[in-house]
Design a protein around this motif. Structure first.
Motif, PDB file in Angstrom:
ATOM      1  N   GLY A   9     -28.069  18.001 -28.545  1.00  0.00           N
ATOM      2  CA  GLY A   9     -27.442  17.306 -28.288  1.00  0.00           C
ATOM      3  C   GLY A   9     -26.797  17.211 -27.020  1.00  0.00           C
ATOM      4  O   GLY A   9     -26.354  16.082 -27.175  1.00  0.00           O
ATOM      5  N   VAL A  10     -26.116  18.673 -27.014  1.00  0.00           N
ATOM      6  CA  VAL A  10     -25.507  18.396 -25.392  1.00  0.00           C
ATOM      7  C   VAL A  10     -26.128  17.972 -23.919  1.00  0.00           C
ATOM      8  O   VAL A  10     -26.113  17.387 -23.658  1.00  0.00           O
ATOM      9  N   ILE A  11     -27.746  18.414 -23.991  1.00  0.00           N
ATOM     10  CA  ILE A  11     -28.314  17.765 -23.122  1.00  0.00           C
ATOM     11  C   ILE A  11     -28.853  15.700 -23.567  1.00  0.00           C
ATOM     12  O   ILE A  11     -28.386  15.687 -22.290  1.00  0.00           O
ATOM     13  N   LEU A  12     -28.406  15.523 -24.818  1.00  0.00           N
ATOM     14  CA  LEU A  12     -29.200  13.758 -24.301  1.00  0.00           C
ATOM     15  C   LEU A  12     -27.637  13.395 -23.587  1.00  0.00           C
ATOM     16  O   LEU A  12     -27.647  12.504 -23.473  1.00  0.00           O
ATOM     17  N   VAL A  13     -26.368  13.842 -24.417  1.00  0.00           N
ATOM     18  CA  VAL A  13     -25.197  13.123 -23.974  1.00  0.00           C
ATOM     19  C   VAL A  13     -25.266  13.692 -22.114  1.00  0.00           C
ATOM     20  O   VAL A  13     -24.920  12.846 -21.832  1.00  0.00           O
ATOM     21  N   ILE A  14     -25.854  14.799 -21.560  1.00  0.00           N
ATOM     22  CA  ILE A  14     -25.684  15.281 -20.069  1.00  0.00           C
ATOM     23  C   ILE A  14     -26.495  13.747 -19.327  1.00  0.00           C
ATOM     24  O   ILE A  14     -26.286  13.337 -18.184  1.00  0.00           O
ATOM     25  N   GLY A  16     -27.340  11.314 -20.118  1.00  0.00           N
ATOM     26  CA  GLY A  16     -26.997  10.026 -21.132  1.00  0.00           C
ATOM     27  C   GLY A  16     -25.553   9.479 -20.136  1.00  0.00           C
ATOM     28  O   GLY A  16     -25.806   8.670 -19.020  1.00  0.00           O
ATOM     29  N   ALA A  17     -24.866  10.638 -19.192  1.00  0.00           N
ATOM     30  CA  ALA A  17     -23.921  11.194 -18.657  1.00  0.00           C
ATOM     31  C   ALA A  17     -24.684  10.711 -17.214  1.00  0.00           C
ATOM     32  O   ALA A  17     -23.807   9.602 -16.400  1.00  0.00           O
ATOM     33  N   THR A  37     -28.746   1.798 -22.396  1.00  0.00           N
ATOM     34  CA  THR A  37     -29.799   2.766 -22.798  1.00  0.00           C
ATOM     35  C   THR A  37     -29.200   4.691 -22.831  1.00  0.00           C
ATOM     36  O   THR A  37     -28.860   5.363 -23.608  1.00  0.00           O
ATOM     37  N   SER A  38     -28.119   4.243 -21.865  1.00  0.00           N
ATOM     38  CA  SER A  38     -27.421   5.238 -22.171  1.00  0.00           C
ATOM     39  C   SER A  38     -26.274   5.545 -22.895  1.00  0.00           C
ATOM     40  O   SER A  38     -26.179   6.797 -22.966  1.00  0.00           O
ATOM     41  N   LEU A  39     -26.067   4.495 -23.447  1.00  0.00           N
ATOM     42  CA  LEU A  39     -24.822   5.043 -24.601  1.00  0.00           C
ATOM     43  C   LEU A  39     -25.835   4.876 -25.585  1.00  0.00           C
ATOM     44  O   LEU A  39     -25.070   5.403 -26.505  1.00  0.00           O
ATOM     45  N   LEU A  40     -26.495   4.559 -25.789  1.00  0.00           N
ATOM     46  CA  LEU A  40     -27.998   5.037 -27.419  1.00  0.00           C
ATOM     47  C   LEU A  40     -27.784   6.217 -26.846  1.00  0.00           C
ATOM     48  O   LEU A  40     -27.874   7.288 -27.815  1.00  0.00           O
ATOM     49  N   LEU A  41     -28.037   7.609 -26.368  1.00  0.00           N
ATOM     50  CA  LEU A  41     -28.299   9.244 -25.518  1.00  0.00           C
ATOM     51  C   LEU A  41     -26.881   9.196 -25.934  1.00  0.00           C
ATOM     52  O   LEU A  41     -27.410  10.065 -26.470  1.00  0.00           O
ATOM     53  N   GLY A  45     -26.783  11.475 -29.065  1.00  0.00           N
ATOM     54  CA  GLY A  45     -26.764  13.086 -28.525  1.00  0.00           C
ATOM     55  C   GLY A  45     -25.177  13.970 -29.257  1.00  0.00           C
ATOM     56  O   GLY A  45     -25.339  15.145 -29.644  1.00  0.00           O
ATOM     57  N   LEU A  46     -24.732  12.717 -29.516  1.00  0.00           N
ATOM     58  CA  LEU A  46     -23.498  13.270 -30.262  1.00  0.00           C
ATOM     59  C   LEU A  46     -23.551  13.300 -31.737  1.00  0.00           C
ATOM     60  O   LEU A  46     -23.347  14.462 -31.756  1.00  0.00           O
ATOM     61  N   LEU A  47     -24.073  13.173 -32.329  1.00  0.00           N
ATOM     62  CA  LEU A  47     -24.556  12.859 -33.463  1.00  0.00           C
ATOM     63  C   LEU A  47     -25.224  14.099 -33.969  1.00  0.00           C
ATOM     64  O   LEU A  47     -25.088  14.554 -34.578  1.00  0.00           O
ATOM     65  N   ALA A  48     -26.409  14.054 -33.145  1.00  0.00           N
ATOM     66  CA  ALA A  48     -27.163  15.188 -33.269  1.00  0.00           C
ATOM     67  C   ALA A  48     -26.493  16.760 -32.868  1.00  0.00           C
ATOM     68  O   ALA A  48     -27.081  17.447 -34.303  1.00  0.00           O
ATOM     69  N   HIS A  49     -25.510  16.666 -31.759  1.00  0.00           N
ATOM     70  CA  HIS A  49     -24.980  17.712 -31.780  1.00  0.00           C
ATOM     71  C   HIS A  49     -24.369  18.596 -33.080  1.00  0.00           C
ATOM     72  O   HIS A  49     -24.270  19.084 -33.111  1.00  0.00           O
ATOM     73  N   ILE A  50     -23.791  17.574 -33.391  1.00  0.00           N
ATOM     74  CA  ILE A  50     -22.752  17.401 -34.975  1.00  0.00           C
ATOM     75  C   ILE A  50     -23.467  18.046 -36.401  1.00  0.00           C
ATOM     76  O   ILE A  50     -23.570  18.775 -36.510  1.00  0.00           O
ATOM     77  N   ILE A  51     -24.551  16.991 -36.233  1.00  0.00           N
ATOM     78  CA  ILE A  51     -25.480  17.185 -37.508  1.00  0.00           C
ATOM     79  C   ILE A  51     -26.234  18.817 -37.086  1.00  0.00           C
ATOM     80  O   ILE A  51     -26.337  19.657 -38.573  1.00  0.00           O
ATOM     81  N   ILE A  52     -27.115  19.368 -35.887  1.00  0.00           N
ATOM     82  CA  ILE A  52     -27.769  20.180 -36.126  1.00  0.00           C
ATOM     83  C   ILE A  52     -26.873  21.214 -36.299  1.00  0.00           C
ATOM     84  O   ILE A  52     -27.484  22.327 -36.123  1.00  0.00           O
ATOM     85  N   ASN A  53     -25.644  21.421 -34.633  1.00  0.00           N
ATOM     86  CA  ASN A  53     -24.772  22.749 -34.980  1.00  0.00           C
ATOM     87  C   ASN A  53     -23.771  23.434 -36.770  1.00  0.00           C
ATOM     88  O   ASN A  53     -24.144  24.210 -37.352  1.00  0.00           O
ATOM     89  N   LYS A  54     -24.251  21.795 -37.845  1.00  0.00           N
ATOM     90  CA  LYS A  54     -23.798  22.404 -38.676  1.00  0.00           C
ATOM     91  C   LYS A  54     -25.245  22.695 -39.784  1.00  0.00           C
ATOM     92  O   LYS A  54     -24.679  23.264 -40.822  1.00  0.00           O
TER      93      LYS A  54
END
Length: 58
Positions: A9-14, A16-17, A37-41, A45-54
């Motif tokens: 998730g963090v990688i996807l956010v980075i 996109g940034a 595309t960058s907004l989608l990433l 990435g934010l959602l993936a980070h939250i879901i995966i770390n739970k």
């Protein structure tokens, strides 16, 4: 593999940034495809980070 999955998730956010920064530097801020595309990433990435770390616990 768990470390990469936890940081996905963090990688996807980075990524996109970085795309947003490169668009700004190049002056290509009117291209909706690149900006979308960058907004989608960033959002995925934010959602993936939250879901995966739970789900993953060490």
């Amino acid at each position: 593999m768990k470390t990469l999955l936890k940081n996905l998730g963090v990688i996807l956010v980075i990524v996109g940034a970085i795309i947003l920064i490169l668009c700004f530097v190049n002056g290509n801020v009117n291209d909706n495809t690149t900006l979308g595309t960058s907004l989608l990433l960033v959002v995925v990435g934010l959602l993936a980070h939250i879901i995966i770390n739970k789900r993953i616990t060490e």
